[in-house]
Structures are given as C-alpha cells and as structure tokens.
Scaffold this motif. Structure first.
Motif, PDB file in Angstrom:
ATOM      1  N   THR A 101     -30.269  18.867  59.222  1.00 52.20           N
ATOM      2  CA  THR A 101     -30.596  20.181  58.688  1.00 52.20           C
ATOM      3  C   THR A 101     -30.486  21.238  59.781  1.00 52.20           C
ATOM      4  N   SER A 102     -30.351  22.483  59.327  1.00 49.77           N
ATOM      5  CA  SER A 102     -30.363  23.621  60.245  1.00 49.77           C
ATOM      6  C   SER A 102     -31.824  23.966  60.530  1.00 49.77           C
ATOM      7  N   PRO A 103     -32.095  24.769  61.547  1.00 50.75           N
ATOM      8  CA  PRO A 103     -33.487  25.138  61.832  1.00 50.75           C
ATOM      9  C   PRO A 103     -34.201  25.788  60.645  1.00 50.75           C
ATOM     10  N   ASP A 104     -33.456  26.463  59.756  1.00 51.74           N
ATOM     11  CA  ASP A 104     -34.094  27.079  58.590  1.00 51.74           C
ATOM     12  C   ASP A 104     -34.132  26.154  57.374  1.00 51.74           C
ATOM     13  N   GLY A 105     -33.766  24.873  57.554  1.00 49.13           N
ATOM     14  CA  GLY A 105     -33.931  23.878  56.492  1.00 49.13           C
ATOM     15  C   GLY A 105     -32.737  23.607  55.608  1.00 49.13           C
ATOM     16  N   ARG A 106     -31.633  24.312  55.815  1.00 45.64           N
ATOM     17  CA  ARG A 106     -30.454  24.032  54.995  1.00 45.64           C
ATOM     18  C   ARG A 106     -29.828  22.702  55.419  1.00 45.64           C
ATOM     19  N   VAL A 107     -29.190  22.036  54.464  1.00 42.11           N
ATOM     20  CA  VAL A 107     -28.604  20.709  54.690  1.00 42.11           C
ATOM     21  C   VAL A 107     -27.174  20.865  55.185  1.00 42.11           C
ATOM     22  N   VAL A 108     -26.863  20.165  56.278  1.00 44.99           N
ATOM     23  CA  VAL A 108     -25.511  20.175  56.825  1.00 44.99           C
ATOM     24  C   VAL A 108     -24.655  19.212  56.010  1.00 44.99           C
ATOM     25  N   MET A 109     -23.571  19.734  55.433  1.00 48.15           N
ATOM     26  CA  MET A 109     -22.653  18.906  54.658  1.00 48.15           C
ATOM     27  C   MET A 109     -21.230  19.148  55.144  1.00 48.15           C
ATOM     28  N   CYS A 110     -20.380  18.170  54.929  1.00 52.22           N
ATOM     29  CA  CYS A 110     -18.997  18.226  55.393  1.00 52.22           C
ATOM     30  C   CYS A 110     -18.061  18.514  54.228  1.00 52.22           C
ATOM     31  N   ASP A 111     -17.145  19.440  54.466  1.00 54.89           N
ATOM     32  CA  ASP A 111     -16.084  19.738  53.507  1.00 54.89           C
ATOM     33  C   ASP A 111     -14.917  18.827  53.877  1.00 54.89           C
ATOM     34  N   VAL A 112     -14.836  17.689  53.207  1.00 52.31           N
ATOM     35  CA  VAL A 112     -13.844  16.674  53.549  1.00 52.31           C
ATOM     36  C   VAL A 112     -12.572  16.842  52.715  1.00 52.31           C
ATOM     37  N   THR A 113     -11.459  16.459  53.275  1.00 51.66           N
ATOM     38  CA  THR A 113     -10.168  16.629  52.602  1.00 51.66           C
ATOM     39  C   THR A 113      -9.922  15.583  51.520  1.00 51.66           C
ATOM     40  N   TYR A 114     -10.634  14.477  51.555  1.00 48.23           N
ATOM     41  CA  TYR A 114     -10.371  13.386  50.619  1.00 48.23           C
ATOM     42  C   TYR A 114     -11.304  13.386  49.412  1.00 48.23           C
ATOM     43  N   ARG A 115     -12.117  14.430  49.234  1.00 47.79           N
ATOM     44  CA  ARG A 115     -13.009  14.558  48.076  1.00 47.79           C
ATOM     45  C   ARG A 115     -12.948  16.006  47.577  1.00 47.79           C
ATOM     46  N   ASP A 116     -13.297  16.197  46.310  1.00 49.64           N
ATOM     47  CA  ASP A 116     -13.377  17.560  45.780  1.00 49.64           C
ATOM     48  C   ASP A 116     -14.827  18.036  45.714  1.00 49.64           C
ATOM     49  N   TYR A 117     -15.687  17.437  46.514  1.00 52.35           N
ATOM     50  CA  TYR A 117     -17.082  17.849  46.633  1.00 52.35           C
ATOM     51  C   TYR A 117     -17.509  17.629  48.089  1.00 52.35           C
ATOM     52  N   LEU A 118     -18.623  18.215  48.474  1.00 54.92           N
ATOM     53  CA  LEU A 118     -19.115  18.076  49.845  1.00 54.92           C
ATOM     54  C   LEU A 118     -19.806  16.738  50.036  1.00 54.92           C
ATOM     55  N   GLU A 119     -19.792  16.242  51.268  1.00 57.86           N
ATOM     56  CA  GLU A 119     -20.411  14.968  51.643  1.00 57.86           C
ATOM     57  C   GLU A 119     -21.401  15.193  52.767  1.00 57.86           C
ATOM     58  N   LEU A 120     -22.377  14.304  52.898  1.00 61.27           N
ATOM     59  CA  LEU A 120     -23.182  14.263  54.107  1.00 61.27           C
ATOM     60  C   LEU A 120     -22.290  13.738  55.229  1.00 61.27           C
ATOM     61  N   PRO A 121     -22.569  14.097  56.481  1.00 58.91           N
ATOM     62  CA  PRO A 121     -21.852  13.414  57.566  1.00 58.91           C
ATOM     63  C   PRO A 121     -22.107  11.919  57.381  1.00 58.91           C
ATOM     64  N   SER A 122     -21.058  11.150  57.250  1.00 57.56           N
ATOM     65  CA  SER A 122     -21.259   9.765  56.824  1.00 57.56           C
ATOM     66  C   SER A 122     -20.093   8.886  57.219  1.00 57.56           C
ATOM     67  N   GLY A 123     -20.217   7.626  56.852  1.00 64.64           N
ATOM     68  CA  GLY A 123     -19.151   6.671  57.068  1.00 64.64           C
ATOM     69  C   GLY A 123     -19.394   5.422  56.254  1.00 64.64           C
ATOM     70  N   ALA A 124     -18.344   4.713  55.977  1.00 68.79           N
ATOM     71  CA  ALA A 124     -18.458   3.439  55.274  1.00 68.79           C
ATOM     72  C   ALA A 124     -18.654   2.338  56.297  1.00 68.79           C
ATOM     73  N   ALA A 125     -19.513   1.403  55.986  1.00 71.94           N
ATOM     74  CA  ALA A 125     -19.692   0.258  56.878  1.00 71.94           C
ATOM     75  C   ALA A 125     -18.466  -0.629  56.749  1.00 71.94           C
ATOM     76  N   GLU A 126     -17.870  -0.937  57.871  1.00 70.97           N
ATOM     77  CA  GLU A 126     -16.671  -1.761  57.881  1.00 70.97           C
ATOM     78  C   GLU A 126     -17.025  -3.177  58.296  1.00 70.97           C
ATOM     79  N   ARG A 127     -16.155  -4.111  57.975  1.00 71.70           N
ATOM     80  CA  ARG A 127     -16.435  -5.512  58.304  1.00 71.70           C
ATOM     81  C   ARG A 127     -16.726  -5.729  59.775  1.00 71.70           C
ATOM     82  N   THR A 128     -16.136  -4.899  60.628  1.00 70.11           N
ATOM     83  CA  THR A 128     -16.332  -5.077  62.064  1.00 70.11           C
ATOM     84  C   THR A 128     -17.653  -4.487  62.551  1.00 70.11           C
ATOM     85  N   ASN A 129     -18.367  -3.720  61.691  1.00 73.98           N
ATOM     86  CA  ASN A 129     -19.657  -3.158  62.092  1.00 73.98           C
ATOM     87  C   ASN A 129     -20.723  -4.241  62.029  1.00 73.98           C
ATOM     88  N   ARG A 130     -21.335  -4.539  63.158  1.00 70.58           N
ATOM     89  CA  ARG A 130     -22.421  -5.519  63.157  1.00 70.58           C
ATOM     90  C   ARG A 130     -23.670  -4.945  62.514  1.00 70.58           C
TER      91      ARG A 130
END
Length: 160
Positions: free
Chosen positions: A27-56
């Motif tokens: 969040t920002s200091p005033d409480g707004r949620v940080v979201m990412c405008d990603v090219t592979y979706r038509d909506y905003l995402e949280l900063p995120s990632g998919a767990a991959e098989r190599t992730n322990r």
C-alpha cells in the motif's frame, strides 16, 4: 520393509497437483493498494507470481515479483502470510503476503516491460472497479487481516 511400502519418489509422483500463486499486498502511505497494469491481462493484478516447479517455497513467487515491482518498508522477502485463498476452478491455491508500505514515491514508476505497463494506486474501498471479483475479494480480506494482525482463509472469496 513391508510389502505395501511405496518409495517416496513414487508416492509423491501420485499426489494431486494444484496451481499456486502468490501476491503481495503493498500500500501507499495514504492506504491505496499498489496494483500492476500487466500486458497479459485486461484487469489489474497485485504484484505477484505463479509458483513454479523449481520454487522450493511458494513465497518465492511473491518475493521475486513483488520486490521487482516496488520498494517497500519490508526488507527481504514478503514473509507475513495474511490470506490463503482456495478457488474451485482449476484446483488453485493463492496466497497473499504483506509487502508493507511504499517507502519512496519514485518506486511507483517502474520502467515499462514486456509484462507490465506500470503501477496504479487503487482505492482500497473499490478494488472491484479495476480487477476480477476473486482478486478484489482477496484484497479486501488481506487488508482486513493486515489491520487485525490476523490471517484469513477463504474459499471462492468467502472467509471461513
């Protein structure tokens, strides 16, 4: 060894597999949620990632992509789980970790890349205006969990 002994490698190969992903509530200091405008979706995402098989550890997806998005008040990896969300479609489990509060305004202006156009600050009262309903529910529950210092578990967006 008993006759019905199953070697660990065979045992684990037979277990069901699910999709896992991890998002970072920042969040920002005033409480707004940080979201990412990603090219592979038509909506905003949280900063995120998919767990991959190599992730322990499933939080590595959060740590890798969340840290790459913005600089926050939390150092190191996003270690505080605030929500676990199980969704019926596709046997998926999503985790949201507390990524803290943005420490520098300049951190909100990452250079555009193949995956992202930039960062957007979203009103925490209305995340459903910019993203899908399941993610909006996750964000609301994560904000509640952060505020209470608790952990929330949801199934299809509803807390248990």
């Amino acid at each position: 060894m008993p006759e019905d002994f199953v070697a660990p490698k065979l045992f684990y190969a037979q277990l069901a597999r699910i999709r896992q992903g991890a998002g970072t509530l920042i969040t920002s200091p005033d409480g707004r949620v940080v979201m990412c405008d990603v090219t592979y979706r038509d909506y905003l995402e949280l900063p995120s990632g998919a767990a991959e098989r190599t992730n322990r550890h499933r939080w590595r997806a959060c740590g890798r992509d969340g840290r790459n998005s913005v600089s926050t008040s939390r150092s190191g990896v996003c270690s505080s789980l605030i929500i676990k969300s199980t969704e019926a479609q596709g046997n998926s489990v999503m985790f949201v970790y507390d990524g803290g509060v943005v420490v520098e305004e300049s951190a909100l202006h990452p250079a555009p890349s193949d995956e992202g156009r930039g960062v957007v600050l979203v009103d925490p009262k209305n995340p459903s205006s910019v993203t899908i309903s399941l993610l909006a529910d996750r964000i609301r529950h994560a904000l509640t969990a952060r505020g209470t210092g608790g952990v929330v578990e949801t199934v299809n967006g509803e807390s248990r």
